[in-house]
Design a protein around this motif. Structure first.
Motif, short mmCIF file in Angstrom:
data_model
loop_
_atom_site.label_atom_id
_atom_site.label_comp_id
_atom_site.label_asym_id
_atom_site.label_seq_id
_atom_site.Cartn_x
_atom_site.Cartn_y
_atom_site.Cartn_z
N UNK A 190 0.86 -1.19 0.00
CA UNK A 190 0.00 0.00 0.00
C UNK A 190 0.89 1.23 0.00
N UNK A 220 -2.42 4.97 -4.23
CA UNK A 220 -3.37 6.07 -4.36
C UNK A 220 -2.68 7.40 -4.08
N UNK A 251 -3.30 10.90 -2.70
CA UNK A 251 -4.32 11.51 -1.85
C UNK A 251 -4.36 13.03 -2.05
N UNK A 289 -1.38 14.97 4.75
CA UNK A 289 -2.09 14.57 5.96
C UNK A 289 -2.94 13.35 5.64
N UNK A 290 -3.66 13.44 4.54
CA UNK A 290 -4.51 12.33 4.11
C UNK A 290 -3.67 11.13 3.71
N UNK A 337 -2.73 9.34 6.79
CA UNK A 337 -3.97 8.78 7.34
C UNK A 337 -4.33 7.50 6.58
N UNK A 338 -4.27 7.57 5.27
CA UNK A 338 -4.63 6.40 4.46
C UNK A 338 -3.67 5.25 4.72
N UNK A 389 -2.11 4.63 7.49
CA UNK A 389 -2.45 4.05 8.79
C UNK A 389 -3.72 3.20 8.66
N UNK A 390 -4.69 3.71 7.94
CA UNK A 390 -5.91 2.93 7.70
C UNK A 390 -5.59 1.61 7.02
N UNK A 391 -4.72 1.67 6.03
CA UNK A 391 -4.34 0.47 5.29
C UNK A 391 -3.60 -0.51 6.18
#
Ligand SMILES: Cc1ncc(C[n+]2csc(CCOP(=O)(O)OP(=O)(O)O)c2C)c(N)n1
Ligand SMILES: Cc1ncc(C[n+]2csc(CCOP(=O)(O)OP(=O)(O)O)c2C)c(N)n1
Ligand code: SF4
Ligand code: SF4
Ligand code: SF4
Ligand code: SF4
Ligand code: SF4
Ligand code: SF4
Ligand SMILES: [Mg+2]
Ligand SMILES: [Mg+2]
Lengths: 272, 82, 369, 190, 369, 272, 190, 82
Positions: free
Chosen positions: C21, C49, C51, C55-56, C59-60, C62-64
């Motif tokens: 990711x 991806x 973003x 910041x995003x 975040x992404x 960490x989400x992944x």
């Protein structure tokens, strides 16, 4: 007779109850709407991830028996995007405040709308920052009081629905905590929608918004909500007369991001 | 019985109430068509004459605190799912 | 043997380490890392991806990571500044992930295309509050590959965000390299037995892989549930994470030494600067000065025992870095008065030459004599 | 010239003249010749406009300083680049310059070889003007001997799209031919 | 004599210092500062605005400063992390402004209502690249007022962003205070004569007050025009800013000493922690131990000469702070081996009591004896 | 004959010329549009502040003889807001890229629209990140190639005009670098508009967008722009047929922020 | 009780019961009495719900530790607050508790005075239930002597809206009266 | 004369051209209705037969690099503003 009064305890994290919200806070009613929707959707809770922002509303995930990802202020959807892309099979629902969504998180919100990724965003719009003690939100109506607009707000508020529509969300709806029957129904539709879905819920913060704007207690605020809004089916020829319309504003099937991405990978996959 | 909930029965139907979760907001009271709900001296919910309850469930849908569970034949037994 | 760019080596290392990711936002001089990942990931079924901002992006990532993927982002100073909130979030939630910061001349937009080592303290201290931190760096394209793999391995082992510091020159330069063999550490799954406490150990369960999990940036119990005003519990958890690094300090500390055995003078440096320092050692040794070089690849946790140990055996220490004095503070703090420490720094977007470093060592030698 | 070790080479020109590629080709050729190589290039808006440069360091030893301070060879394709990157040059170094890039009066410098690089490229036919970088590379091989012809050809095959390979091979040859005449001139007494 | 909250004192100090612009974003425990400013500014014709986030808040403050207003924002850890990019921008553009960070327990959302001193290194090193930094703190409500004025004065004098670190307890507590007399420094206008170079000195011309001005976060000339790849020029300008602080170090260093003259043991601390330390000194002196207290109000630039000087006259130094070891690194780096340094830290959202500090000093005393 | 060819040197920072933009870059044409507008507006340049974001477009202020505030990526409008509030008498114009405006700066953009503060935002939309070398922008059309979407972008692009409208901007217009006559006229109207004004300008990046999408050189790209768009007056009954409409989409007078604020201060001012 | 120095006082109750104001009133009164005072309070969601508290430290000297560790006096208005903030208590300290806040069995503790604070407040007439904090404050003055009655009255006048002042003055008096009977009980041998 | 610009006159009118700013993008060439513009060997703009210029100014509005200034009676003298 509406199908109400069900035992929803299985969806709740019982040891976390009673929840942190103030007496009469609409966030509890939204939470009930969510639980009701989960029951109707028969979602396995281990496959459900509730992603919370920071704010009173952002705490919602803690009260459910599902996966909870409590993130940072305004960024819930960015975390959710990474997660959903990695695990498209999980159901991902973000619970966010209006400040969360439209102040600090405005950019992540419009980009999630644009990408049309299969995430559902529940926007708890109480017109105020609850958690930090009643400051102006970008949804605070012009003239309304808050601790940072002691003389009334000078700023026109966002219309979350319009913003979501312009940014490209493929399912956009609005409800209120007054509409206890419509709310879970819209959440069900939003979660089932294969794409980015936004449900804005007008909800009462009696502690700050209510008190500072002399709207009375939660009971009075629910009536106020009712008077502020009009279900779309009831919109007359005379128009909205200043009321906010409720219901579904867009429901469109368009290429969903994770599906498109999977297809791209399939095209690219190395042949043996 | 649901743990933590008091049960107010009327024949096969019953209203389960979790007083410990109540915050005294009055939303259920305003919603109850039978007028049988009130706050007690601790500002928590008290059920009056359960015989007048029509099991409409409005208390439960209005309550932000998940205080009420309705037990009606149509909804199945609460015990079965407790 | 291949001619590979530093940023390409980073992407290749990430792929080799099992990264699946990448979320990023373009910025010079890190962009090629994401451009490579955009090509390398889809054929492996990995996610790429771009973003809306840095910041995003983090975040992404960490989400992944909570979705179970090894995940990374790459940026440079301005973006790295924006990532500070989420670096702290990743530390607080014990989320394995890798953040690459290719340093350019700062502050602010600064010198966007020129190399620097000005984010060394930021990588350790940029987020609010105390937290465990692992920060690595590299001095050659080959090292970039190897250290990228190490960054993932450490992230997985200690369940922490790991920062990899490159610089504009190393990112953009091409070098002939033979990619080395590497070992890859995978995420530790929880034991099947017993109720799993997601924050009681470094075992990691992703969302959807078992019973529901709670993750929050608030102080929380080992169960993951929030304990937003239980300070002692938070301190316990922080110290536990920090102690894990303390215990394994020797394994975490990556460095390279030249002539340390008999050195009278120690050059301490890291990253791209270490190359010239090696040249300086050669020159000075040729002159008969016994000079040693300590090139740190692990900057944080700062290897204080190693440094004290070496410093106490030399007459003086010169710390060389492309900034106005950053890691030198940790060096000075570590060695107390064991040896006099001088700093050779610059912030003009250029490297030190071996001659400049040699001159600084000679000057110290004279001053000391 | 007789290159020392390390050799520092700079290609300079206008964005779009392919100086980046020229640098990479030399680096890759050097690698094939068994040398250690580092190549770098200018980035940012400058690289797209005005004066772009790419630089290569080649050595039989590990390269300690991956930054060119004073080049041994400068290959220059445009006037802007000449102004910005045409100096300084190491003692004993060599500059290979397109005839239009050099201001009148400077052509006769002893360390400078002036060649019609762009014109030669243009004469190669359609698309030819884009191969001035490779023409220059051909001249570079002949005049400096820093990398071998075979290694440059190998590098060309790995870095150039098949459709353009033939053109570039011709460009390389043309550059070599162009320099052959000038080569004697460039060999200075040491 | 009035009963005033720390955050209120901060707002009153800002108003007294001539602050006429506040942009902020709510966050516990700093929010009351903005709530006060929302009331205090309009009657004075000053501007109050709540922005969409902390990034925008500091951006607006910088914009306002270039409009000629003394300007400020206030936040806590998560927001302070988000402000790091613009802190660097303010330093690069030599923009006077004040940023208040009321520290709460971190990392991440952490312990939102509890006090901490965990952003001390971040305040210095949180932005990418090297930059001059002034960071102040305070230990009482009265000090908050005074130090807020000092923050504005230093910002104007040195044309820099100044950070003022408070904490959740100091921000929220009320204390009886008599607000002291203060001196206010105003922005230095350029001399009327000659062509004005906006970045050649600390004289400041706002937009609209004369010939057009160029401001950029890229490296730039004294004229303000960009020089995005002229590293030596950037380093010159950075060093010039840093040297200004160096030259005036004594004036910039604010501190309070107790019993420093004859101390055998030195307690070095700052902020809210200094109160308990004063209590500890009292207790220990009563026991006959000669203990001195150095309470720093200026944390950065770190007053190393002052500290070395004191340290070299004592047997040992105890650094006390509400974190797991931050300013202590600067202390150790400054004093070399002049005296042994111990650290007393915690990150559990609680304060040290005088007894706990006294015990730590006693322990050191014993260890040393 | 259009009034063209004027000597605009007095508006330019001559020693900064030639500017940094690539051959044929539309940003230079937008800059000419700005200079032309300044001439028509007869603005005193010391009272004009150009606020630039970071990107090729963000460099615009350096080439003018006005005040230049070159900020950070995406945040130009937040800086501009602080400045304008402090000095309402200055004319403030932000020059921003599409990435600047709608990617990292999306939130500041929608909030500036909402507040209706008297700033003009010129959005240089080239569908790509120019400065960093041709990455996808949130305006990159679906399917278009960039260095980060080598196989074509999967994402639907934003419509900047729709976003500005939904967010509440009171003057919203779109033009292109093809429309050399309309462009300065719209800029003039936007600057004169007493409120937040957005002018989206479609502009060509031949270096990246053009090359990667095989659209030819700047000359060909201008034709492509023409074919992609339709002046509103020419919109037929058949609708847009996939083209983007040009012209003014909203021009509404609503309370302006700095004016409202001044009024609030006046109400509050301490009586002697 | 005979207060030492410093005295640490805690008011605890449910969000909305006015414990914050009670703390501020005591602090302000202390200030008028010439003492150094520090008052703090709980913040965040907790402060709005369940158990909120506010604390005051009063001393003749500068206050070094502005954090209450073990209170000398706890005034408690709700059962939740009793559970969370009702202990520990300093040796020789005193707790003043509403009759409904204390669980059966605990009323007889020697350091605890149980009073009908809420009921007394409710009896004051319309809006009275919101003045339980001031009733408690009245009892507090009588039972502890930490601050003077005149100073509390002065604090009331500066902090209470004119419309509510009369009610609160009555509440204060009612609290004092209420405590007068209990006062003897509370004076423990030292 | 405008400093740095070459002046191509046709009676009272003239086209001023700043060759140093030209980047050779062809936009003016494609726009010129008279076809008198071209790039020279340095890839910079060259004006052909100025006698055929109609002073439409299309070159100037298309040029991203401010290369052209038109001098026409209606626009006033350039010198006056130089
Ligand atoms: C970066 C950052 N800034 C500010 C805050 C403080 N903060 C916490 S919640 C919140 C706003 C809450 O309002 P809203 O999102 O509307 O949610 P509500 O509480 O009304 O449900 C703020 C500003 C924070 N936690 N992080
Ligand atoms: C915080 C931050 N992130 C990333 C960058 C790198 N960056 C500079 S310009 C730019 C995008 C430029 O694209 P756009 O805004 O569309 O402007 P254009 O160059 O196309 O005119 C980016 C990503 C930066 N400078 N700062
Ligand atoms: S503060 Fe407002 S939003 Fe938050 S819990 Fe209370 S009523 Fe709800
Ligand atoms: S079910 Fe209906 S009638 Fe019965 S208590 Fe609830 S609201 Fe009243
Ligand atoms: S609605 Fe619920 S919380 Fe409110 S009073 Fe009724 S039972 Fe209590
Ligand atoms: S890269 Fe694109 S946008 Fe940037 S200057 Fe070149 S053509 Fe213009
Ligand atoms: S003014 Fe018109 S005719 Fe003359 S050169 Fe320019 S475009 Fe051609
Ligand atoms: S349009 Fe301008 S830059 Fe382009 S070729 Fe013509 S004169 Fe040169
Ligand atoms: Mg809200
Ligand atoms: Mg762009």
């Amino acid at each position: 007779m509406p199908r109400v009064g069900q035992d929803l305890r299985q969806y709740l994290q019982l040891d976390a109850m009673p929840h942190v919200w103030c007496p009469g806070c609409g966030h509890g009613q939204v939470a009930r709407g969510l639980a009701t929707a989960f029951e109707r959707l028969s979602l396995p809770l281990e496959r459900l991830v509730l992603v919370g922002g920071i704010g009173c509303s952002g705490r919602t995930p803690f009260y459910f028996n599902a996966n909870a990802l409590h993130t940072t202020h305004g960024r819930a959807l960015a975390f959710a995007t990474g997660l959903k892309l990695t695990r498209p099979e999980l159901t991902v629902i973000a619970t966010m405040g209006d400040g969360d969504t439209a102040a600090i998180g405005g950019n992540h919100f419009i980009h999630a709308c644009r990408r049309n990724i299969d995430i559902t965003a529940i926007v708890y719009n109480n017109g105020i920052y609850g958690m930090t003690g009643g400051q102006q939100a970008p949804t605070t109506p012009r003239g309304a009081r808050s601790v940072t607009t002691p003389l009334g707000s000078l700023e026109p508020p966002f219309d979350i629905v319009q913003l979501a529509l312009a940014a490209g969300a493929t399912f956009v709806a609005r409800s209120t905590t007054f509409d206890f029957d419509e709310l879970p129904a819209l959440i069900v539709d939003a979660v089932r929608h294969p794409g980015f879905a936004v449900v804005e819920v007008l909800t009462q913060c009696p502690t700050y918004y209510g008190r500072m704007n002399e709207l009375g207690d939660a009971v009075a605020m629910l009536d106020y909500e009712r008077d502020l809004t009009t279900p779309q089916r009831e919109i007359t020829k005379e128009g909205l007369a200043g009321r906010r319309p409720l219901g579904v504003f867009r429901r469109e099937i368009a290429p969903e991001y994770t599906a498109q991405y999977a297809e791209l990978c399939a095209r690219q996959a190395e042949r043996p | 019985m649901i743990p933590g909930f008091a049960r107010y029965a009327q024949g096969a139907a019953a209203l389960h109430v979790n007083r410990a979760w109540c915050k005294g907001c009055n939303l259920c009271i305003a919603a109850c068509p039978s007028g049988i709900l009130a706050l007690d001296a601790d500002q928590r919910i008290a059920v009056g004459d359960i015989g007048r309850c029509i099991f409409c469930g409005l208390c439960s849908v209005r309550c932000p605190d998940f205080v009420f569970v309705l037990e009606r034949p149509s909804l199945g037994s609460v015990e079965a799912r407790a | 043997m291949k001619l590979i760019q530093g940023n390409e080596a980073c992407a290749l290392g990430a792929m080799r380490a099992g990264c699946r990711f990448f979320a990023g936002y373009p910025i010079t001089p890190a962009t090629e890392i994401m451009e490579w990942m955009a090509r390398l990931l889809p054929p492996k079924g990995g996610v790429f991806i771009q973003m809306e901002d840095e910041i995003a992006a983090l975040a992404a990532v960490i989400g992944a990571s909570w979705g179970g993927a090894k995940a990374m982002t790459a940026t440079s100073g301005p973006g790295f500044s924006l990532m500070q909130e989420h670096l702290g979030y990743a530390a607080m939630t014990e989320t394995p992930c890798v953040v690459v910061d290719s340093q350019r001349g700062g502050p602010s937009t600064g010198l966007p295309t020129l190399p620097a080592q000005g984010d060394v303290m930021q990588a350790r201290w940029g987020s609010h509050g105390d937290r465990p931190a692992i920060v690595l760096t590299a001095s050659s394209v080959r090292d970039v590959y190897e250290v990228t793999v190490a960054a993932f391995n450490l992230a997985e082992t200690y369940r922490l965000p790991v920062v990899l510091l490159l610089d504009a020159l190393l990112s953009h330069m091409r070098e002939n390299v033979e990619l080395p063999e590497v070992t890859v550490v995978d995420r530790r799954k929880p034991d099947a037995t017993g109720a799993f406490q997601p924050f009681a150990s470094t075992a990691f369960q992703a969302f959807g892989d078992g019973a529901p999990i709670v993750v929050t940036g608030l102080a929380h119990a080992d169960s993951g549930r929030p304990r937003a005003s239980d300070g002692p519990n938070l301190e316990r958890m922080l110290r536990r994470s920090i102690d894990r690094l303390e215990t394994d300090r020797d394994a975490i500390t990556r460095y390279r030494g030249i002539g340390l055995e008999d050195a009278d003078h120690l050059i301490l440096t890291y990253g791209i600067t270490a190359r010239s320092a090696a040249g300086a050692v050669q020159q000075l040794r040729a002159e008969g000065l016994r000079v040693g070089l300590l090139e740190l690849q692990t900057l944080w946790p700062f290897p204080d025992r190693l440094v004290v140990d070496l410093a106490s055996r030399v007459e003086n220490v010169v710390v060389v870095e492309l900034n106005l004095g950053q890691l030198v503070m940790a060096v000075r703090a570590a060695i107390g008065g064991a040896a006099p420490v001088r700093h050779l720094g610059r912030a003009d977007g250029r490297l030190f030459s071996p001659e400049e470093i040699a001159a600084a060592v000679r000057a110290g030698e004279v001053a000391h004599a | 010239m007789t290159p020392g070790d390390p050799v520092q080479v700079r290609f300079a020109g206008t964005g779009g003249q392919g100086v980046m590629l020229a640098g990479v080709l030399v680096a890759e050729a050097g690698m094939h010749d068994g040398l250690h190589v580092v190549s770098t290039q200018s980035y940012g808006p400058e690289a797209r406009l005005g004066a772009a440069k790419s630089e290569v360091i080649l050595s039989r030893h590990e390269i300690v300083l991956p930054e060119v301070r004073v080049p041994d060879v400068i290959v220059c394709l445009s006037a802007d680049a000449w102004r910005k990157h045409g100096r300084p040059l190491a003692a004993g170094g060599l500059r290979i310059v397109d005839e239009r890039a050099i201001p009148p009066g400077e052509e006769s410098a002893p360390d400078t070889v002036v060649l019609p690089l762009l014109a030669t490229a243009r004469d190669l036919g359609p698309g030819g003007e884009l191969s001035a970088n490779v023409v220059a590379l051909g001249a570079f091989i002949v005049l400096t001997g820093v990398v071998s012809e075979t290694s440059v050809q190998r590098a060309l095959r790995s870095r150039i799209k098949p459709a353009l390979l033939e053109l570039n091979e011709r460009a390389l040859a043309a550059g070599q031919a162009l320099a052959a005449g000038a080569a004697v001139l460039a060999r200075q007494p040491e």
